[in-house]
Design a protein around this motif. Structure first.
Motif, short mmCIF file in Angstrom:
data_model
loop_
_atom_site.label_atom_id
_atom_site.label_comp_id
_atom_site.label_asym_id
_atom_site.label_seq_id
_atom_site.Cartn_x
_atom_site.Cartn_y
_atom_site.Cartn_z
N THR A 1 1.05 -1.19 0.06
CA THR A 1 -0.05 0.07 0.08
C THR A 1 1.00 1.35 -0.05
N GLN A 2 0.41 2.32 -0.76
CA GLN A 2 1.09 3.51 -0.73
C GLN A 2 0.20 4.56 -0.44
N LEU A 3 0.37 4.97 0.86
CA LEU A 3 -0.45 6.20 1.58
C LEU A 3 -0.47 7.22 0.71
N LYS A 4 -1.53 7.79 0.07
CA LYS A 4 -1.73 8.90 -0.73
C LYS A 4 -2.44 10.03 0.28
N PRO A 5 -1.87 11.16 0.62
CA PRO A 5 -2.61 11.95 1.31
C PRO A 5 -3.61 12.82 0.79
N ALA B 1 -5.92 -6.50 8.50
CA ALA B 1 -6.96 -6.97 7.70
C ALA B 1 -8.23 -5.92 7.75
N GLN B 2 -7.94 -4.56 8.01
CA GLN B 2 -8.79 -3.83 8.35
C GLN B 2 -8.42 -2.47 7.45
N LEU B 3 -9.62 -1.74 6.90
CA LEU B 3 -9.44 -0.55 6.30
C LEU B 3 -9.32 0.43 7.48
N LYS B 4 -8.01 1.28 7.23
CA LYS B 4 -7.57 2.21 8.24
C LYS B 4 -7.94 3.60 7.59
N PHE B 5 -8.30 4.36 8.58
CA PHE B 5 -8.76 6.08 8.38
C PHE B 5 -7.79 6.79 9.31
N LEU C 1 -7.38 7.01 3.46
CA LEU C 1 -7.86 5.77 3.76
C LEU C 1 -7.29 4.54 2.92
N TRP C 2 -6.82 3.67 3.67
CA TRP C 2 -5.86 2.46 2.96
C TRP C 2 -6.17 1.26 3.74
N TRP C 3 -5.89 0.15 3.00
CA TRP C 3 -6.07 -1.12 3.47
C TRP C 3 -5.02 -1.79 4.05
N ASP C 4 -5.07 -2.08 5.50
CA ASP C 4 -3.91 -2.64 6.32
C ASP C 4 -4.10 -4.11 6.27
#
Length: 548
Positions: free
Chosen positions: A94-98, A363-367, A356-359
């Motif tokens: 995953t690449q967190l995009k602000p 196994a959760q969507l993080k905010f 918002l990203w998938w961890d």
């Protein structure tokens, strides 16, 4: 008792990767009630307890069978059926995009096909008339029996196996996108994706597709009771009082037995009460009730509409994060024309400066709200944590801004709209907004600083007429976050520090991040990418500076 965390800091670790596929498998036994299948009646041979091979679909009972695979040369665990045929595992993190949908995580597992006796796979192997070892291959048969694999769960477990052949791993959860092969060389590829790569998020549109029409005309007065068609359509609409659009009017309505549509309140959102003829389409709107909503509530409801399982949404944690950094911001809008769920969620993330990203590990969507006030969970140092020579620093001048304008308060007034189009008047366009909030960093724009304006414009249909304070808060948060030239760092760490993950906020102390006096002071960063580059041994990171 040995644990993963104990093994990851030891010298002489023995890494291992175990990939698990959860494929559909019927809970019934062939020919035993409730299954009514019978050889010679429903088929020439027994099924394989999968839906594509089922001979009594009416009684198919979907369960799960887990298949496990590891590297061809792996030290195998005891007491488990694990097929040693993996030749490569490529994990794209995953690449967190602000302020946007993050770049999704994915995994590609390459395996070698092989002959197999079908024991432990085919529940009826003893009754077959052929020798499975001489007929087909493991993956050839697996694909034929499991033609439907999309979005089934797959796990990539990376970690260590000890001298007793016990496995200790971290688990990354993905969802099968496709299984390719076997090809002419007997190679098979299994491609997994994260939850935000679901096609449904892109394809699902809100509000829902209209299903009802008026069977008679509705007058423009305050109340009416009109039947709808087709018969039974009322049961498909929301219960209680909810919002709809008829032509260019938004109304509060409810449905009573007999598919009767009743209006309780007319001309909501400053639309005008109109007469509506027979055959008028009854359009649901989103959200389907008047009021104000928190940004995370809207995001959650959109994800649920796209079919995302609520078990993957830690909503209470989302609320806590939202309350900490963007309280009391609320959203107030109505979506009348269908738009993709992804587009709407991206708007919310951009407007409020969130991610918002998938961890895949939890196994959760993080905010997360990208706030400068976030607390760091650890301090990373050159000597103790960061591998020698691995750190680089990049200056992100293009990310800087010196003034932020937030346009808000959608006009929502009828008649007439500028182009006479109800739909276009509800889109996030400056001409549809009645107010704006502007915050300027005059110091940054002065001759002694950057000597010029770098504007950022946000057009938000989610902030209502009275959201001046919220709009100003959004502008201030963006300016605090991007008001100075930021730095991005990339570095590597040993497995002993692999508890640091995407979304974590850390302090970094490094000779490459010197203060004006040459000292090495802690600088706050948020981890935007976390990747296992050498299984069980080495991890690479990318992090974005959070201004003090």
């Amino acid at each position: 008792m040995t644990t993963y965390n104990e093994l990851r800091v030891k010298v002489g670790r023995r890494p291992i990767t175990v990939v698990e596929l959860d494929l559909d498998f019927c809970n019934n036994v062939y020919g035993t009630a409730p299954c009514t299948a019978a050889v010679g009646v429903t088929g020439t041979q027994k099924c394989f307890n999968t839906y594509p091979t089922c001979q009594d679909a009416a009684h198919y009972s979907r369960g799960t069978k887990t298949y496990k695979f590891t590297e061809a040369n792996s030290f195998l665990p005891i007491g488990e059926t694990v097929y040693p045929c993996i030749s490569d595992v490529d994990i794209a993190p995953t690449q967190l995009k602000p302020g946007a949908f993050s770049v999704s995580a994915a995994v590609t597992v390459t395996l070698d096909d092989f002959p197999h006796h079908d024991r432990g796979v085919d529940p009826y192997i003893a009754s077959r008339s052929y020798d499975a070892r001489n007929q087909g291959t493991f993956f050839g048969k697996l694909k034929a029996r499991n033609a439907i694999v999309t979005n089934r769960v797959m796990r990539v477990n990376t970690g260590y196996i000890d001298a007793n052949r016990t496995v200790y791993t971290l688990t990354r959860t993905y969802f099968i996108d496709r299984i390719e092969g076997p090809d002419a060389n007997g190679r098979v590829k299994i491609v997994g994706k994260d939850l935000l790569r679901f096609d449904e998020i892109e394809k699902t549109k809100m509000p829902r597709q209209p299903t009802a029409t008026l069977t008679a005309g509705a007058p423009p007065n305050s109340t009416f009771n009109v039947s709808m068609s087709p018969a039974g359509v009322g049961a498909t609409l929301p219960s209680g009082t909810f919002l709809i659009a008829l032509d260019d009017e938004i109304l509060n309505v409810n449905v009573s037995p007999g598919d009767i549509l009743s209006a309780s309140t007319r001309h909501e959102y400053i639309t005008t009460a109109l007469a509506h003829g027979a055959g008028t389409v009854v359009r649901e709107v989103f959200p389907n009730a008047t009021g104000t909503y928190r940004p995370v509530q809207m995001i959650r409801d959109l994800l649920l509409a796209a079919g995302i399982d609520s078990s993957y949404i830690p909503y209470s944690a989302w609320q806590t994060e939202c309350d900490a950094y963007i309280d009391p911001t609320s959203v107030e809008t109505v979506i009348v024309e269908q738009e993709s769920v992804k587009t709407l969620i991206e708007e919310l993330l951009t407007d409020f400066g969130c991610a918002l990203w998938w961890d895949e590990l939890d196994a959760q969507l993080k905010f997360k709200v990208l706030s400068t006030g976030a607390s760091s969970i650890a301090t990373l140092r050159d000597v103790e944590n960061i591998l020698e020579g691995s750190m680089t620093v990049k200056v992100l001048e293009k990310e800087r801004m010196s003034r932020v304008q937030v346009s808000y308060g959608m006009v929502k007034k009828y008649p007439p709209y500028a182009d006479g189009n109800f739909a276009s008047a509800m889109t996030p366009d400056v001409k549809n907004m009645s107010k704006s909030a502007l915050v300027i960093d005059t110091v940054a724009e002065s001759p002694n600083a950057y000597a010029g304006a770098v504007p950022k414009e946000i057009v938000s249909r989610w902030l209502g007429f009275n959201a001046g304070a919220e709009a100003t808060a959004v502008a201030n948060r963006y300016l605090a976050r991007y008001g100075k030239t930021l730095r991005e760092v990339a570095f590597q760490m040993d497995a002993k520090d692999s508890h640091i993950r995407t979304g974590d906020v850390v302090n970094i102390v490094s000779r490459l991040l010197q203060a004006p006096d040459g000292s090495q002071q802690p600088v706050k960063f948020i981890i935007t990418q976390f990747r296992e580059t050498v299984v069980g041994s080495q991890y690479s990171y990318t992090a974005l500076e959070l201004p003090a």
